[in-house]
Design a protein around this motif. Structure first.
Motif: not given
Length: 628
Positions: A460-470
């Motif tokens: 189970v792979i979870l990614m929680q990206p920040e609110n940034k373009e990068s």
């Protein structure tokens, strides 16, 4: 850049069969590449009064001359991108508006001992008469890149798969769902919009549309996620589950579900005390042009690639990737060696802890800019010496030589670095580096996560990206590697469930890993996706306004046969909904105008199923019941 060995004046990449009976397949590829280059080059393409890129006479003339110049220039053993550099450096005098063909031809012949190329000087004269010089250079470089892609597309038809360059594992045979596979447990007592147990083949892929507060996450996303987390094959194997969650609402239900099942060890949270995902494999066989194309599929550079900055942007990218090409050449000659790190040491820079190509190159360019014209000359000498150290003695090491002509030349170098700054800033941002390694020349001494290996383990792979373009770029890149792994994994019976919330932030339409390509085929490989977004208009805006982007949205709609339309005021979504739901059997208002989505309560929506049936339902998950 690829160099061709010629057979009777025909690039060898275009010839197959016996030595005296070549099959020529390049003409169509060149014409197609010319059309691509012309359409992507900003207007005006002509000096003529009233002429523009849309003028068919200009297009035909430019196409003919591009094809002709390409064939003739290659007789000298140079690509058109290299040829454009030679024009810029040796032959054209903007102040006089002259192209010194004799000087250029002498320069081309002397180091290569090539015969005269025929009528190409006259062809170039005609080109200069029609096209402003800055547009010509941009056109030549873009045509060169497009031609290499088109030639590979043609040669792929006649080249055995075993010798085709590719990155990553080989794609395996499809393994579609079977009637004996277990159903997904989406709810109880009809809590999932009237559904409970649904066979994956009946559900296929799901698109959820609804504005903020409509209940998308609690009514559709989390119930689907729970079903994916608990799904097992008849022999007990877990499914792979990949989740992209910008709102950070799903980690708690994921952990609760896995803890209850005693399988919390399956969870991997990217960017949280983990290694980054490696995008390019260590044995990557792709050309640097192909690697650039893959990286730029995730980058927001549309505005830089058009308008008055197009020439300088393309010139800057050409130089950056030429340097990366040297880095790749050194890595091929001396495994483990890093040209940029050795170059930095030769410049007397402090020892750089990073071995990431982007990070070190950014530091080197900053150092060269700070040193002025004198520092740039020292940088050029250091680069040449370092290249010689690894046996690179050809003209490819002369990337910086054209900027040593004085203050004006140094200012051009500064402008090149300025145009490259957005790219370098994004690709060296700490927020991106913690998720993914987008280094086109990966370092074998640096460990990284292999997504393809995880796809064999039921993770189970979870990614929680920040609110940034990068972070958004990183999420797109990880998603691309997941799509690639779905088709190439060994255990193709193990399903792969993909859940993406705020889908409009991560959608792509690149031909290899974009959703329109993935959804079209994932069903045969037991891939099943749920995408949640606010409106169709937001998807179209994210992809752009060109025909390819709009076609990609249409393909996505066709390949997400299960749709849930919740509360929305978006006119584009409502118009589409009217087009797919049937007209009333007797004259009267459409059902969408009677039961209007703008008036839906939280959790209420139209359910459109893969078998063509539809209904107006309200979800009733336990969390929604508790809140009401």
């Amino acid at each position: 850049m690829t160099k061709f060995v010629h057979h009777h004046g025909i690039p060898s990449a275009l010839c197959v069969g016996q030595e005296n009976t070549p099959l020529v397949i390049g003409s169509l590829a060149y014409r197609r590449a010319a059309r691509i280059a012309i359409s992507s080059t900003p207007a005006p393409l002509s000096h003529r009064a009233g002429a523009c890129a849309g003028n068919i006479d200009d297009r035909q003339l430019v196409t003919r001359v591009l094809v002709h110049v390409s064939n003739e220039a290659r007789l000298y053993g140079v690509s058109l991108a290299d040829f454009a550099d030679l024009l810029e450096q040796w032959a054209y005098r903007p102040a006089l508006g002259l192209l010194e063909f004799e000087k250029l031809e002498t320069h081309l012949r002397k180091p290569r001992a090539r015969p005269a190329g025929g009528q190409w000087p006259e062809a170039l004269r005609r080109m200069i008469e029609v096209i402003p010089f800055d547009r010509l250079l941009l056109l030549l470089r873009r045509f060169d890149a497009a031609a290499s892609v088109e030639l590979r597309a043609h040669s792929a038809v006649i080249t055995p798969p075993a010798v085709q360059a590719q990155d990553g594992p080989t794609e395996g045979a499809p393994c579609p769902w079977t009637p004996t596979d277990l159903p997904l447990q989406l709810g109880q007592d009809g809590s999932f919009f009237g559904l409970d147990r649904v066979h994956p083949e009946d559900l296929r892929n799901v698109l959820v549309l609804g504005e903020t507060g409509s209940g998308k996450t609690v009514s559709a996303v989390i119930p689907f996620l729970n079903a994916a987390l608990t799904y097992r094959l008849a022999d007990g194997r877990h499914a792979n589950v990949v989740v992209t969650d910008t709102k950070r609402e799903m980690r708690s239900p994921i952990e609760e579900n896995l803890r209850r099942a005693g399988t919390l060890h399956r969870l991997l949270v990217l960017g949280e005390n983990t290694l980054p995902v490696r995008f390019f494999s260590l044995d990557c066989q792709l050309s640097m042009a192909d690697r650039r194309q893959k990286i730029e599929a995730f980058l927001p550079f549309e505005d830089l690639a058009s308008g008055s900055h197009a020439y300088w942007h393309e010139n800057s990218m050409t130089k950056i990737y030429a340097l990366l090409g040297l880095q790749a050449e050194v890595a091929a000659r001396a495994p483990g060696a890093r040209l940029f790190n050795e170059w930095a040491l030769a410049l007397g820079m402090p020892s750089c802890q990073s071995r990431n190509s982007w990070v070190v190159l950014k530091l080197i360019l900053q150092c060269l800019c700070e040193g002025g014209a004198k520092g740039l000359k020292a940088g050029k000498c250091a680069l040449h010496d370092t290249c010689h150290l690894f046996g690179i003695t050809g003209p490819e090491k002369a990337v910086l030589d054209m900027y040593l002509g004085g203050d004006d030349s140094f200012m051009q170098f500064m402008y090149v670095v300025t145009c490259a700054t957005p790219l370098l800033g994004l690709l060296t941002d700490a927020c991106l580096l913690k998720y993914v390694e987008l280094d086109p020349v990966p370092d074998p001494d640096c460990d990284a996560i292999d997504i393809a290996a995880l796809m064999e383990e039921g993770k189970v792979i979870l990614m929680q990206p920040e609110n940034k373009e990068s972070a958004r770029i990183a999420a797109k890149a990880v998603k691309g590697k997941v799509h690639e792994a779905v088709f190439a994994r060994k255990d193709r019976e193990r399903p792969v469930f993909t859940v993406i919330d705020e889908f409009q932030r991560f959608v792509t339409n690149d031909p290899e890993t974009g959703e329109q390509a993935y959804l079209d085929r994932c069903r045969g490989y037991r891939g099943l996706a749920l995408y949640a977004t606010q409106t169709l208009a937001s998807l179209k805006h994210a992809l752009g306004s060109d025909n390819a982007a709009q076609t990609a949205v249409d393909i996505m709609l066709a390949n997400t046969p299960t749709k849930i339309i919740m509360r929305t005021t978006d006119a584009t979504t409502l118009d589409w909904l009217r087009s797919v739901l049937p007209e009333p059997p007797v004259p009267g208002p459409h059902v969408v105008d009677v039961h209007r989505p703008i008036e839906f309560r939280c959790g209420q929506g139209y359910l459109i199923q893969a078998n063509g049936t539809w209904a107006l339902r309200r979800a009733a998950p336990p969390t929604l019941q508790a809140s009401h």
